[in-house]
Structures are given as C-alpha cells and as structure tokens.
Design an enzyme around this catalytic site. Structure first.
Site, short mmCIF file in Angstrom:
data_model
loop_
_atom_site.label_atom_id
_atom_site.label_comp_id
_atom_site.label_asym_id
_atom_site.label_seq_id
_atom_site.Cartn_x
_atom_site.Cartn_y
_atom_site.Cartn_z
N SER A 291 3.75 -2.05 10.23
CA SER A 291 5.20 -2.10 10.43
C SER A 291 5.83 -3.44 10.04
CB SER A 291 5.56 -1.73 11.87
OG SER A 291 5.13 -0.41 12.16
N GLU B 72 -6.82 4.56 7.91
CA GLU B 72 -6.64 5.99 7.62
C GLU B 72 -7.92 6.56 7.01
OE1 GLU B 72 -2.96 5.36 5.55
OE2 GLU B 72 -2.07 4.83 7.48
N GLU C 268 -5.13 -4.82 10.61
CA GLU C 268 -4.11 -3.79 10.80
C GLU C 268 -4.38 -3.04 12.11
OE1 GLU C 268 -2.27 -2.70 6.68
OE2 GLU C 268 -3.80 -1.24 7.22
N ASN D 43 0.87 -1.18 0.00
CA ASN D 43 0.00 0.00 0.00
C ASN D 43 0.91 1.22 0.00
OD1 ASN D 43 -1.77 2.06 0.49
ND2 ASN D 43 -2.43 1.33 2.51
N TRP D 44 1.01 1.85 -1.15
CA TRP D 44 1.93 3.00 -1.28
C TRP D 44 1.37 4.26 -0.64
CZ3 TRP D 44 3.86 2.61 -7.11
CH2 TRP D 44 4.51 1.38 -7.28
N LYS D 45 0.11 4.23 -0.25
CA LYS D 45 -0.55 5.40 0.36
C LYS D 45 -0.37 6.63 -0.53
CE LYS D 45 -0.20 3.14 4.79
NZ LYS D 45 -0.14 3.23 6.23
N GLY E 6 2.74 2.46 10.68
CA GLY E 6 3.67 3.58 10.49
C GLY E 6 4.40 3.99 11.75
N HIS F 37 -9.49 1.03 4.97
CA HIS F 37 -8.20 1.21 5.65
C HIS F 37 -8.41 2.13 6.85
CE1 HIS F 37 -4.10 2.41 6.49
NE2 HIS F 37 -3.74 1.31 5.86
P1 13P Z 1 3.21 0.46 7.61
O1 13P Z 1 3.73 -0.83 7.02
O2 13P Z 1 3.93 1.67 7.10
O3 13P Z 1 3.12 0.39 9.11
O4 13P Z 1 1.69 0.63 7.08
C1 13P Z 1 0.82 -0.42 7.21
C2 13P Z 1 -0.41 -0.12 6.44
O5 13P Z 1 -1.19 0.73 6.82
C3 13P Z 1 -0.64 -0.85 5.18
O6 13P Z 1 -1.92 -0.65 4.71
#
Ligand code: 13P
Length: 258
Positions: A214, A98, A168, A9-11, A174, A96
């Site tokens: 992470s 977020e 998650e 997931n590149w966000k 993150g 997600h």
């Molecule tokens: P990180 O791997 O940066 O913690 O992010 C996880 C995530 O939200 C994947 O969708």
C-alpha cells in the site's frame, strides 16, 4: 547512502497496449529522476517484450515477476532466467507473498530460483513478509528470519551483495493498510542485522531493502525516510504514471537532501 530503488509490480493486470502505454508514460514521467533513483517496472511475462520496446532508451529497468530455476527443457508453462535475460530483463521478483501463499511456493523453491537468477546475471528482488495472524501472534521477526535464511541458503556474501530484499507484510498488500514507518523500520533493521550476522558488514551496508504494501505518493516520504528503508515495491500505485512518479519523486527528494 544506498541509492533508492523503486519498482512497480504490475501483477496480473493490463493488456498489451495498456502495458506499452503505461511503460512509456512511466519513462517520460520519471525520466528526470533516474539520475538519483533506480526505477524498474515488472509487467506480466507475456508483455515483457512489448514493455521493453516501449521503454526505448529510458533508464527505467525491466523486471519479471517470476522465473523457473531450470535453464531449459520439459517444464511446460515455465520461463527460464535465460529467456528473461534474452528479452532485456534486469530484475526478477522472487518469493512474492502471492506466489508463496496462493501458488504454494516454499522457501526451497524460492532458494532455487534465487540461485538461478544470480547465475543468469540478473538481480533477484527477494520478497519476505508475515501474515496478519503471525504478526498478531508476535511471530513477525521469526517468520522473516526463516524466510530470509531459507530463501538465501547456500549463497556467498558476494552473491547476497548483488540482490535486493523486499519486506512486504502480507496484511498491508492491496489492503490500503500500510505498515507504520516504525513497524516497517523494525523489520528492515532486523533484516539489516541478519545480513550482518549471516554475511558481513559490507553486505549489510550494501543491500537495498524495499518496503512493499500500500505504498502511495502520500505515504512514500515517511516510509522512505526511515534509515533502513531503501526503496519501495509498489503494486496498485504503479499502474498509473502519476502515482508511480509521485513515489519516485519522494525518493529522489530524500536522496538529494541526504
Ligand atoms: P500494493 O502496493 O497494491 O499494496 O501491492 C504491494 C505489492 O505486493 C508489491 O509487490
């Protein structure tokens, strides 16, 4: 054994040329491993087409990070499932944390999107996860159950068999603070039981449950070796071909030793 599935997931990161470069870097780094592991990258919507062409004929799949539930019309700024299918997406990340916590998406919103993505023939990756205060208050399994039931409401067992779930924990995203394999496995096993009691044992045996939060090459093997962890949804470590490859390689090695 369920075939492992590692998705990046590149966000909201990278520009167009960086996205294309990362996609071709990933395609060559994991090329030998896609026989044993499903792999996908999920770039920002605006770069999906550039990434699709950079992936070429590689077996690396393409996913979007969101979709809208209506097919077309006056929905300024939104992207339909048909549009995502049209440019070659196979997967859509939905719910997600977020989007739930920053953009206010509810279980009902996620549920409409899950229905639309399945109706459009794509595979939803449905995310669930608790906040730190919910974990500390002992509410983790109740929160996960509520998100599971709300996000999947009205689906048949056949529908659910097609989707992917991602657990998650929000406090691990993150932050560099990964859930221990035992903490993750407890929730994954609980999700597996929910699949069995809500649908049936075939669905429970088939659905892949990814862990996200992470994940890195250094912790991937111990997470992925848990019986109910079938893959990873990777944020930060998916932004470099080497670190993403390290996670896919850990999954491939476990798959070949089972
Ligand atoms: P990180 O791997 O940066 O913690 O992010 C996880 C995530 O939200 C994947 O969708």
């Amino acid at each position: 054994m369920r075939r492992p599935f590692i998705a990046g997931n590149w966000k909201m990161n990278l520009n167009q040329s960086e996205s294309a470069e990362l996609a071709s870097g990933v395609a060559s780094a994991v090329g030998d491993l896609t026989g044993a592991v499903d792999v996908a990258v999920c770039p920002p919507t605006v770069y999906l087409a550039a990434v699709r062409s950079a992936l070429g004929d590689s077996a690396v799949g393409l996913g979007a990070q969101n979709a809208y539930h209506e097919e077309s019309g006056a929905f300024t700024g939104e992207t339909s499932v048909g549009m995502l299918a049209d440019i070659g997406c196979q997967y859509v990340i939905l719910g997600h944390s977020e989007r739930r916590n920053i953009l206010g998406e509810s279980n009902e919103d996620v549920n409409k999107k899950v229905h639309a993505v399945l109706a459009g023939g794509l595979i939803p990756i449905v995310c669930v996860g608790e906040l730190l205060e919910q974990r500390e208050a002992g509410q983790t399994l109740a929160v996960i159950k509520e998100q599971f039931q709300g996000s999947l409401a009205g689906l048949t067992a056949d529908d659910v068999a097609k989707l992917v779930i991602a657990y998650e924990p929000v406090w691990a995203i993150g932050t560099g603070k990964v859930a221990t394999p035992e903490q993750a496995e407890e929730v994954h096993a609980d999700l597996r039981r929910l699949l069995e009691t809500s649908y049936n044992s075939d669905v429970a045996a088939a659905v892949r449950i990814q862990y996200g939060g992470s994940v890195k090459p250094t912790n991937a093997a111990e997470l992925l070796s848990q019986p109910n962890i079938d893959g990873a949804l990777v944020g930060g470590a998916s932004l470099k071909p080497d670190s993403f490859q390290g996670i896919v390689a850990a999954a491939a090695e476990l798959a070949s030793s089972n």
